[in-house]
Structures are given as C-alpha cells and as structure tokens.
Design an enzyme around this catalytic site. Structure first.
Site, mmCIF file in Angstrom:
data_model
loop_
_atom_site.group_PDB
_atom_site.id
_atom_site.type_symbol
_atom_site.label_atom_id
_atom_site.label_comp_id
_atom_site.label_asym_id
_atom_site.label_seq_id
_atom_site.Cartn_x
_atom_site.Cartn_y
_atom_site.Cartn_z
ATOM 1 N N SER A 125 0.861 -1.243 -0.062
ATOM 2 C CA SER A 125 -0.050 -0.015 0.159
ATOM 3 C C SER A 125 1.002 1.248 0.148
ATOM 4 O O SER A 125 1.874 1.370 0.556
ATOM 5 C CB SER A 125 -0.822 0.002 1.399
ATOM 6 O OG SER A 125 -1.476 1.222 1.405
ATOM 7 N N TYR A 148 -2.212 -0.444 9.915
ATOM 8 C CA TYR A 148 -2.258 -1.116 8.696
ATOM 9 C C TYR A 148 -0.914 -0.723 7.813
ATOM 10 O O TYR A 148 -0.424 -1.722 7.094
ATOM 11 C CB TYR A 148 -3.428 -0.698 7.950
ATOM 12 C CG TYR A 148 -3.546 -1.039 6.606
ATOM 13 C CD1 TYR A 148 -3.732 -2.052 6.109
ATOM 14 C CD2 TYR A 148 -3.461 0.022 5.515
ATOM 15 C CE1 TYR A 148 -3.754 -2.465 4.738
ATOM 16 C CE2 TYR A 148 -3.222 -0.369 4.030
ATOM 17 C CZ TYR A 148 -3.542 -1.697 3.751
ATOM 18 O OH TYR A 148 -3.503 -1.952 2.543
ATOM 19 N N LYS A 152 2.087 -3.407 6.360
ATOM 20 C CA LYS A 152 2.461 -3.579 4.958
ATOM 21 C C LYS A 152 4.127 -3.502 4.924
ATOM 22 O O LYS A 152 4.765 -3.986 4.048
ATOM 23 C CB LYS A 152 1.651 -2.597 4.239
ATOM 24 C CG LYS A 152 0.204 -2.985 3.964
ATOM 25 C CD LYS A 152 -0.106 -4.177 3.415
ATOM 26 C CE LYS A 152 -1.460 -4.732 3.113
ATOM 27 N NZ LYS A 152 -1.655 -6.158 2.547
ATOM 28 N N LYS A 184 -16.843 -2.551 -0.170
ATOM 29 C CA LYS A 184 -16.270 -1.855 1.213
ATOM 30 C C LYS A 184 -16.927 -0.828 1.679
ATOM 31 O O LYS A 184 -16.222 -0.519 2.707
ATOM 32 C CB LYS A 184 -14.879 -1.507 0.337
ATOM 33 C CG LYS A 184 -14.063 -2.216 -0.583
ATOM 34 C CD LYS A 184 -12.947 -1.669 -1.085
ATOM 35 C CE LYS A 184 -12.095 -0.936 -0.106
ATOM 36 N NZ LYS A 184 -10.881 -0.510 -0.584
ATOM 37 N N SER A 210 -9.880 20.447 0.852
ATOM 38 C CA SER A 210 -9.839 19.603 -0.277
ATOM 39 C C SER A 210 -9.316 19.792 -1.097
ATOM 40 O O SER A 210 -8.737 19.039 -2.351
ATOM 41 C CB SER A 210 -11.137 18.828 -0.509
ATOM 42 O OG SER A 210 -11.776 17.915 0.617
#
Length: 319
Positions: A125, A148, A152, A184, A210
């Site tokens: 990832s 997470y 990886k 998901k 954003s």
C-alpha cells in the site's frame, strides 16, 4: 495456470479472478463478510458473494490463519498466488489483530510459495509512505502513520529475506477505484462515494482544504495489468498508481461534469487530519513493465455505467 487468490471475494481479488478465469484454473480463498465489526464500526471482513456472481472457479471459505485453510491451499498446488487478503481498514487500530492477520499469515504464504515453487504477488500500500515527499519512490522516506500501513511495510521487509528462494513481488497500491469496490462500504473510494451523493441529489461532502489534498487515483483495470506485469518482474516492491496527483475537489468536479450537475459543495471537518496523507503520487519505476492506461477522467468515464447501476440496484438495498 493454477492460480490461488486470497481475499478473492473482495475488491481487487474478485476483479483479478474474473479477468483470469477463462484461461486458468482458479481457487479463491476468502473469509467472507459476517457481522463482526471493528471498534470504529466498520465491518472486519469485506468479501461479498455479489462480487463473484460471474465466477466459475472454486471458492473456499476460510481464514488464512487456519491450518485447514493452509492445507487446502497446499493441496491445490498453485503456480501463482495473488495475495489480496488483509485487514485493510486504515482507521482500525487494534494492533494485535491487524498485525496477526496481515503479517503472521504472510510468512506462511511465503513458506508455501517456496515449497510449491509458486510465484507470490502480494498487495502492499502507498500508505507506507506516510508524509514522504512526492512523488513517492520505493526506499525513500517511508514512515507509516497507522498500524495497517506499518503491517504492509513489515510484510515487505519480511519478503526481502526470501528473495533468493522465491519470486516475491509487492505492489504498493495507491488510491484504487473501480468495479468491485461497492461492498467496501465506508472504505470505498471517494469517486464512488461522491458519485452516489450526487446521484442522490445531494451536494458532495468535502473535507476542509480538499482543494489542497492530493491523491494518486488508479483505475482497477490498470491495477489488474500491474498484477500481470508482476509475474515477470524481478522480486521486489513496486508502486502501482497513475503517476499523477489530483485533488478530491477535482474528482467531484469531474463527476459533476459527467453527471450534468452543478451542486455547491458541503465542507466538513476532517476527523482524520492527524493521521492523514495530504499528498500521494507514485513514481513509476522504469524496471517494472507497468504503464497506466487510464487518466482520472478516462477511468471515471469507463466506470460511470457501473456507478449508475450500483446506485439503482444496490445502494438502497445494500446489506
């Protein structure tokens, strides 16, 4: 070929299986979704039968940590293993659980690949980079910001110890979107989430700032091609992205153009701002025979009919 796909009822795994099934014998291993959730409320297992309605191979329901599942995989004698199974929720924080599932099981798969002389292509990832400077390149500045991502990176480190014994290729996926991701749920791409907000006649909801949050969005068809390229790549770790960084606002703008809307945006606080990556962009390695074919605009255009189908057939009745 005889191909084993772990996590094959999930997003990327299911699309690999459907793409490869006509000319190969495929065994999918997946735990499949149940009712178990993480502390954040998200489901622990995301494999869904509807991702496999067109699958004609063999499906075994099992946990990759179980001896019985390992025995089934060994008896199948795969020539290639695409390892997609993982706890992939970046907002889950049970370190014991995530590392047990993602890291401990990986060593068993490496041993299996050595025993059977099978090629092992595994999902890593872009989250391993954390705040590394863009464009991100393998081996430069990796600093995971969640467990997470750490799992990886540890998987990649483990794999390096066996390069002399097996064909082991890790693929650092950037922000993947496309067919197969619907189940998901909250962790599906913002492309799908924005589109369904717009189709519901709602303004797209954007995190504050954003227009300055960049992601490398990569279409699922390119990801499949990257997995195929990995079959003939040298053992190592490679980026899988588009090589271009785009903002979340650009995503919403493209979708509004394609869907013929002009909603103003709803701006909301970013609840993940302390653990958020603010700029990801893959540096594509010249020694990896992967070239993305879809720009963000092209990927969204190709995906749009599936987005609309999901909205009409699944989103209101989703279980």
């Amino acid at each position: 070929m005889r191909i084993l796909i772990t996590g094959g009822a999930g997003f990327i795994g299911s699309q690999l299986a459907l793409f490869l099934q006509d000319k190969n014998e495929i065994l999918i291993i997946d735990k499949m979704r149940g009712k178990e959730s993480f502390e954040n409320g998200n489901l622990q297992c995301l494999g869904h039968f509807k991702n496999l309605l067109e699958f004609k191979g063999e499906l075994f329901i099992g946990d990759i940590l179980d001896e019985k599942t390992l025995r089934i995989m060994r008896e199948f004698k795969p020539e290639v293993i695409f390892h997609q199974a993982a706890i992939s929720d970046t907002t889950a924080n049970n370190q014991n659980q995530i590392l047990n599932v993602n890291l401990n099981s990986f060593k068993d798969l490496i041993k299996l690949s050595i025993e059977l002389n099978a090629k092992l292509i595994y999902a890593s990832s872009a989250s391993v980079y954390g705040d590394a400077k863009s464009p991100q390149s393998v081996g430069f500045g990796e600093k995971p910001k969640n467990v997470y991502a750490f799992s990886k990176l540890m998987m990649e480190n483990l794999a390096t110890k066996f390069y002399d014994k097996a064909h082991l290729v890790g693929l650092r996926y950037f922000n993947v979107y496309g067919k197969g991701e619907f189940f998901k749920g909250k962790t599906s791409s913002m492309i799908l989430q924005f589109a369904h907000q717009i189709l519901s006649a709602k303004a797209p909801r954007l995190f504050e700032g954003s227009d300055k949050i960049y992601r490398d969005f990569v279409y699922i068809k390119d990801v499949i091609n990257a997995n195929l390229a990995a079959l003939n790549a040298k053992s190592g770790v490679y980026n899988v992205g588009s090589g271009v960084a785009r903002t979340f606002k650009e995503v919403a703008d493209i979708l509004q153009k394609e869907l013929g809307t002009n909603y103003s945006y709803e701006i909301i606080p970013n609840p993940y701002k302390n653990a958020y990556q603010y700029h990801t962009q893959a540096k594509l390695e010249q020694n990896f025979a992967y070239t993305p074919q879809f720009s963000l605009e092209e990927g969204i255009k190709d995906y749009l009919s599936e987005i609309k189908r999901l909205f009409e057939e699944e989103s209101k009745a989703h279980v």
